[in-house]
Design a protein around this motif. Structure first.
Motif, short mmCIF file in Angstrom:
data_model
loop_
_atom_site.label_atom_id
_atom_site.label_comp_id
_atom_site.label_asym_id
_atom_site.label_seq_id
_atom_site.Cartn_x
_atom_site.Cartn_y
_atom_site.Cartn_z
N PHE A 300 0.81 -1.22 0.00
CA PHE A 300 0.00 0.00 0.00
C PHE A 300 0.84 1.26 0.00
CE2 PHE A 300 -3.47 -2.69 0.32
CZ PHE A 300 -3.36 -3.55 1.40
N ASP A 301 2.10 1.13 -0.31
CA ASP A 301 2.97 2.31 -0.38
C ASP A 301 3.02 3.08 0.94
OD1 ASP A 301 2.94 3.95 -3.63
OD2 ASP A 301 4.38 2.63 -2.66
N GLY A 302 2.77 2.40 2.02
CA GLY A 302 2.77 3.07 3.32
C GLY A 302 1.53 3.90 3.58
N GLN A 303 0.52 3.78 2.73
CA GLN A 303 -0.65 4.66 2.87
C GLN A 303 -1.73 4.10 3.80
OE1 GLN A 303 -2.11 5.84 -1.05
NE2 GLN A 303 -0.02 5.79 -1.80
N ALA A 304 -1.62 2.83 4.15
CA ALA A 304 -2.64 2.25 5.04
C ALA A 304 -2.44 2.76 6.46
CB ALA A 304 -2.55 0.73 5.00
N ILE A 305 -3.54 2.78 7.20
CA ILE A 305 -3.49 3.21 8.61
C ILE A 305 -3.61 1.95 9.45
CG2 ILE A 305 -4.61 4.64 10.36
CD1 ILE A 305 -5.95 6.10 7.87
N ILE A 306 -2.60 1.66 10.23
CA ILE A 306 -2.60 0.42 11.01
C ILE A 306 -3.64 0.52 12.13
CG2 ILE A 306 -1.19 -1.20 12.36
CD1 ILE A 306 -0.23 -0.88 9.49
N CYS A 307 -4.42 -0.52 12.30
CA CYS A 307 -5.47 -0.52 13.32
C CYS A 307 -4.99 -1.22 14.58
CB CYS A 307 -6.71 -1.27 12.81
SG CYS A 307 -7.58 -0.43 11.50
N ALA A 308 -5.45 -0.71 15.71
CA ALA A 308 -5.18 -1.38 16.98
C ALA A 308 -6.30 -2.39 17.21
CB ALA A 308 -5.11 -0.37 18.10
N GLY A 309 -7.51 -1.87 17.38
CA GLY A 309 -8.67 -2.74 17.61
C GLY A 309 -9.60 -2.70 16.41
N PRO A 310 -10.84 -3.10 16.61
CA PRO A 310 -11.76 -3.17 15.48
C PRO A 310 -12.30 -1.82 15.03
CG PRO A 310 -12.88 -3.81 17.48
CD PRO A 310 -11.44 -3.62 17.84
N ILE A 311 -12.22 -0.80 15.92
CA ILE A 311 -12.75 0.51 15.53
C ILE A 311 -11.61 1.27 14.83
CG2 ILE A 311 -13.79 2.66 16.30
CD1 ILE A 311 -15.07 1.20 18.57
N ASN A 321 -6.14 4.52 24.06
CA ASN A 321 -5.16 3.80 24.91
C ASN A 321 -4.53 2.61 24.21
OD1 ASN A 321 -6.02 5.53 26.98
ND2 ASN A 321 -7.72 4.14 27.46
N LEU A 322 -5.04 2.27 23.06
CA LEU A 322 -4.57 1.05 22.41
C LEU A 322 -3.47 1.35 21.40
CD1 LEU A 322 -7.96 -0.75 21.65
CD2 LEU A 322 -6.40 -1.17 23.56
N VAL A 449 -17.94 4.61 25.79
CA VAL A 449 -18.50 3.26 25.68
C VAL A 449 -17.83 2.51 24.53
CG1 VAL A 449 -20.59 1.94 25.18
CG2 VAL A 449 -20.69 3.91 26.72
N TYR A 450 -17.69 3.19 23.39
CA TYR A 450 -17.08 2.52 22.24
C TYR A 450 -15.61 2.24 22.49
CZ TYR A 450 -21.32 2.79 19.54
OH TYR A 450 -22.61 2.59 19.11
N ALA A 451 -14.96 3.14 23.23
CA ALA A 451 -13.56 2.89 23.58
C ALA A 451 -13.45 1.62 24.42
CB ALA A 451 -12.99 4.09 24.32
N ARG A 452 -14.39 1.44 25.32
CA ARG A 452 -14.40 0.22 26.16
C ARG A 452 -14.60 -1.02 25.30
NH1 ARG A 452 -12.65 -2.77 29.07
NH2 ARG A 452 -13.82 -4.17 30.42
N ILE A 453 -15.51 -0.90 24.30
CA ILE A 453 -15.75 -2.02 23.38
C ILE A 453 -14.47 -2.33 22.60
CG2 ILE A 453 -17.01 -2.76 21.30
CD1 ILE A 453 -19.34 -0.95 22.25
N ASP A 454 -13.83 -1.26 22.16
CA ASP A 454 -12.60 -1.41 21.39
C ASP A 454 -11.56 -2.17 22.21
OD1 ASP A 454 -10.56 1.06 19.55
OD2 ASP A 454 -11.26 -0.95 19.00
N GLU A 455 -11.43 -1.79 23.48
CA GLU A 455 -10.41 -2.41 24.35
C GLU A 455 -10.75 -3.86 24.65
OE1 GLU A 455 -10.51 0.40 27.55
OE2 GLU A 455 -9.57 1.95 26.31
N LEU A 456 -12.03 -4.11 24.90
CA LEU A 456 -12.47 -5.50 25.18
C LEU A 456 -12.17 -6.41 24.00
CD1 LEU A 456 -15.97 -5.36 26.88
CD2 LEU A 456 -14.05 -6.78 27.57
#
Lengths: 498, 308
Positions: A300-311, A321-322, A449-456
């Protein structure tokens, strides 16, 4: 060659070239080229991206959703919350359909009932399932209720409840409406030559600002090289479906530029019901085994954004925090050993062959995992088979994708709430939080709330989290158009560049 | 003559039936289309209800008989994907396929036949070797690559022709050349081969010994006998061109039947696949019938009708 043959041939060539269209369209005409032709023009009968793009130029909804998941007025002029469950909405009085029918509360009620009609099989019905009742108060006012407080309500109405003309639909029926629609949007359908083009013209009685281009033509070209060639020759002024490795060519051409749009978020789903993947250590081992940075650089030529969780990091509610799982094959092997698999494990990784650059991604991921002791057998499937096996719970690991919409409920609920789908994962705590997240009206509290979901989900790892690949549109230099994160080609916003 | 025509018609009927049975069963074996028709969060009950509604829960032979009965009445059902009559979709696309096939065939024949004849007459010459090398090149070149190259050169670099789509004669040039090139190669080699065989026959020697000009010997006496195999192959190729040009149609966004049927297969759009297969089968059979009739014109010794 005899003289007559020569002149005949020369005449033939001149005739052919004389018939060639002007390389550049007239200045009041905008040509947009997508990967595929719409299957129909009724928003309530299709959920295909290319179809919806054309539809949003013909149809209007109550609200204009914004990039930050808020809404602006469209057919709705003003609205207020009467209580936690009820909005009272007032329509503007100057909106009409392309055939002159008024856009009024009766039309909204008709549209709402139609969207929920069993016979129509509206693919977006589920996205409106939070709404329970719509009541007309007067010609231009109505109330709409939900079962519980529903924060993304107006946003969802802004996308998934197009307001349609009751009289016209009752006259022509759903089938004809799908090919010959009437809407209240800035463009109306002039003609559709199936397989060739859809020609729209500006609706002179549109309540909003007149679009800058009087004529809007949608064409389709399945081959990316042909689409790019059309952009560079001026045959098309806006194109979609540009793979990463072709983007520099457009930028270097000096004839067009790129504008970001929807982000594609591939992920590896894991069958958490099947051993050994029912063990969270195995799932985390998979996450540690994938070198996302290398894949990003190589594919992706470095253009992708790496994800921590699903959000997606671009969506509100992503936990700050992730950090993304780092590439650590040693850690991966240690987790496998801890889980009772010191010699590694076997896994099958399914992927749908129609996804862009999917084979390269699958092979890279399989190679990464192999180094960590997870021996992967790749299973490419065509679309229908992949989907059937997905719903039949036959995959062990599978690659699919979603788009990273600004509103987290739009994809998180669909993907992780067991009421929506529980084919490979079920978590009552996540269900509860997802239900809660959509009922909190305060954005800051929702984000928590969504941050909590993300972390879980990050900890529980029902997915191997990958990255978001921002898609782009190619736009000719003489057109001013900014792509939007919903990925729809809503050309009411396009204008000639001065 | 009537007896012959009746016999041909009867053959056509069972060929069509055979093709429809085979295609019906194969497409149904590919899997369930209902999954693709409903959103991802559709419940099991919704899937079952739709399956029932569309008749997919019936035994397969019942489904086939229902399809056959409707087809006899000219009803081919509605496309599951496009939600309009399948035959309407085909009739919208068929003219484009016929146009492309005819143009490719014309280009191929106009170029290949003279080359084949000259190569045979001047066997071993530079022209012969060059044209056969060109034929090999044309046969080997992937359509996809050729199509893209043509677009890059004639559209992007030179700006002479439109990149894709259909509408004017200019739109037709590149796809028909790309398609015609491999046909050209095939026809050139075939013509050369048949001409070489015919030119070695006794009656040609007789014609030359009578003092006829070589041009007349080749064009009037030799070429006519070479036409029969050429017409046979051209007829078969025309049938293949109608449904088998999906690559060219994709590269040039040509709205033909090839791409329509491939997409229908991927979408498990049963009614559309079945309708396309039937229509193409009928056209194929009709083309072969025309070819057979042409034989009688080309070679008066051939007759299908009993002498009275």
């Amino acid at each position: 060659m005899k003289k007559w043959s020569f002149f005949t041939l020369a005449g033939f060539i001149c005739l052919a070239l004389a018939g060639a269209p002007a390389a550049v369209a007239a200045s009041d005409t905008l040509v947009v080229m997508q990967e595929a032709e719409p299957v129909g023009l009724d928003l309530m009968q299709s959920s295909i991206q290319t179809t919806m793009s054309v539809c949003y130029n013909i149809h209007d909804t109550l609200f204009h959703p914004q990039e930050d998941a808020s809404v602006l007025p469209a057919l709705a002029e003003k609205w207020e919350k009467i209580d936690d469950l009820t909005w009272k909405i007032t329509l503007r009085k100057d909106a009409v359909f392309h055939n002159g029918e008024p856009v009024n509360a009766a039309a909204v009620k008709f549209s709402y009932d139609r969207a929920n009609n069993d016979a129509l099989k509206n693919p977006h019905r589920g996205k409106l399932s939070a709404f329970t009742e719509l009541k007309v108060i007067d010609d231009y006012t109505f109330t709409i209720k939900t079962e519980q407080p529903y924060a993304p309500g107006l946003y969802m109405l802004g996308y998934y409840l197009p307001i349609v003309p009751p009289k016209y639909i009752q006259e022509v029926g759903d089938s004809k409406y799908n090919t010959d629609p009437i809407g209240s949007g800035p463009y109306r359908l002039k003609k559709w030559v199936r397989g060739e083009e859809i020609v729209l013209e500006a609706f002179d009685k549109y309540y909003g600002p007149q679009p800058a281009y009087k004529n809007l033509i949608f064409k389709a070209s399945p081959e990316e090289a042909s689409r790019i060639a059309a952009l560079l020759t001026g045959e098309a002024q806006v194109i979609s479906g540009i793979p990463v490795h072709q983007r520099k060519k457009i930028q270097d051409s000096g004839k067009a530029y790129l504008t970001p749009q929807m982000g594609v978020m591939p992920y590896i789903g894991i069958n958490t019901y099947e051993a050994p993947f029912d063990d969270v250590r195995i799932r985390q081992a998979i996450n540690y085994a994938i070198d996302k940075e290398l894949i990003n650089k190589a594919l992706f030529d470095g253009q992708a954004i790496i994800c921590a969780g699903p959000i997606s990091p671009r969506t509100f509610g992503a936990s700050p925090n992730l950090k993304p799982y780092p590439y650590d094959p040693d850690k991966s092997r240690a987790l496998l050993k801890e889980a009772g698999h010191p010699d590694g494990i076997q896994a099958r990784l399914a992927y749908p062959t129609y996804m862009s650059q999917i084979q390269e991604q699958a092979e890279a991921i399989a190679a990464n995992m192999g180094k960590a002791g997870i021996n992967v057998t790749l299973e490419p499937f065509e679309r229908a088979v992949m989907w059937e096996r997905y719903k039949g719970k036959k995959h062990q690991l599978y690659i699919y994708w979603w788009d990273d919409a600004p509103e987290p409920d739009r994809y998180m609920y669909s993907l992780f709430n067991s009421k929506s789908r529980d084919y490979y994962y079920k978590n009552p705590t996540v269900d509860e939080l997802l239900d809660k997240g959509r009922t909190i009206m305060d954005r800051t509290e929702r984000a928590k709330v969504y941050a909590r979901i993300d972390e879980l989900l990050y900890q529980d790892a029902p997915w191997a989290f990958l990255y978001v690949v921002p898609e782009v549109f190619g736009v000719a230099n003489d057109v001013d158009y900014q792509g939007r994160r919903d990925g729809f080609l809503n050309m009411r916003y396009a204008k000639p560049k001065m | 003559m009537l007896q012959y025509l009746f016999k041909r018609l009867w053959h056509t009927v069972y060929v069509i039936i055979g093709i429809s049975v085979i295609s019906f069963f194969f497409i149904h074996l590919s899997g369930d289309p209902v999954m693709l028709m409903l959103p991802g969060d559709a419940s099991h009950q919704e899937i079952e209800d739709l399956r029932q509604q569309l008749g997919f829960n019936d035994p397969i032979y019942v489904q086939y008989l229902r399809f056959a009965w409707q087809a006899l009445r000219g009803e081919f059902g509605q496309s599951l994907y496009y939600k309009i009559p399948a035959m309407q979709l085909i009739l919208e696309r068929l003219p484009a396929s016929l146009e492309l096939a005819a143009a490719a065939m014309l280009i191929a024949l106009v170029v290949a036949v003279p080359i084949g004849i000259i190569s045979a007459v001047r066997r071993g010459s530079l022209l012969d070797m060059g044209s056969m090398f060109g034929a090999l090149f044309g046969l080997s070149m992937p359509h996809f690559w050729l199509g893209i190259m043509l677009i890059m050169i004639f559209s992007v670099r030179l700006g002479w022709l439109p990149t894709s789509g259909r509408g004017t004669l200019a739109h037709l040039i590149m796809p028909s050349v790309a398609l015609g090139l491999s046909l050209m190669a095939m026809f050139a080699r075939l013509t050369r081969s048949v001409m070489l065989e015919v030119l070695s026959l006794d009656y040609i020697r007789t014609a030359r010994s009578k003092g006829l000009k070589e041009r007349i010997v080749v064009s009037k006496h030799a070429f006519k006998n070479a036409l029969i195999p050429l017409v046979t192959v051209a007829g078969m190729q025309f049938g293949f061109l109608l449904g088998g040009t999906v690559i060219i149609e994709t590269v040039f966004a040509w709205p033909g039947v090839g791409r329509l049927v491939v997409q229908a297969i991927f979408n498990r759009d049963y009614p559309l696949v079945q309708a396309v297969v039937l229509v193409l089968a009928v056209i194929f059979v009709a083309v072969n019938f025309i070819v057979d009739m042409l034989y009688m014109y080309l070679d008066p010794q051939i007759s299908y009708f009993e002498d009275k």
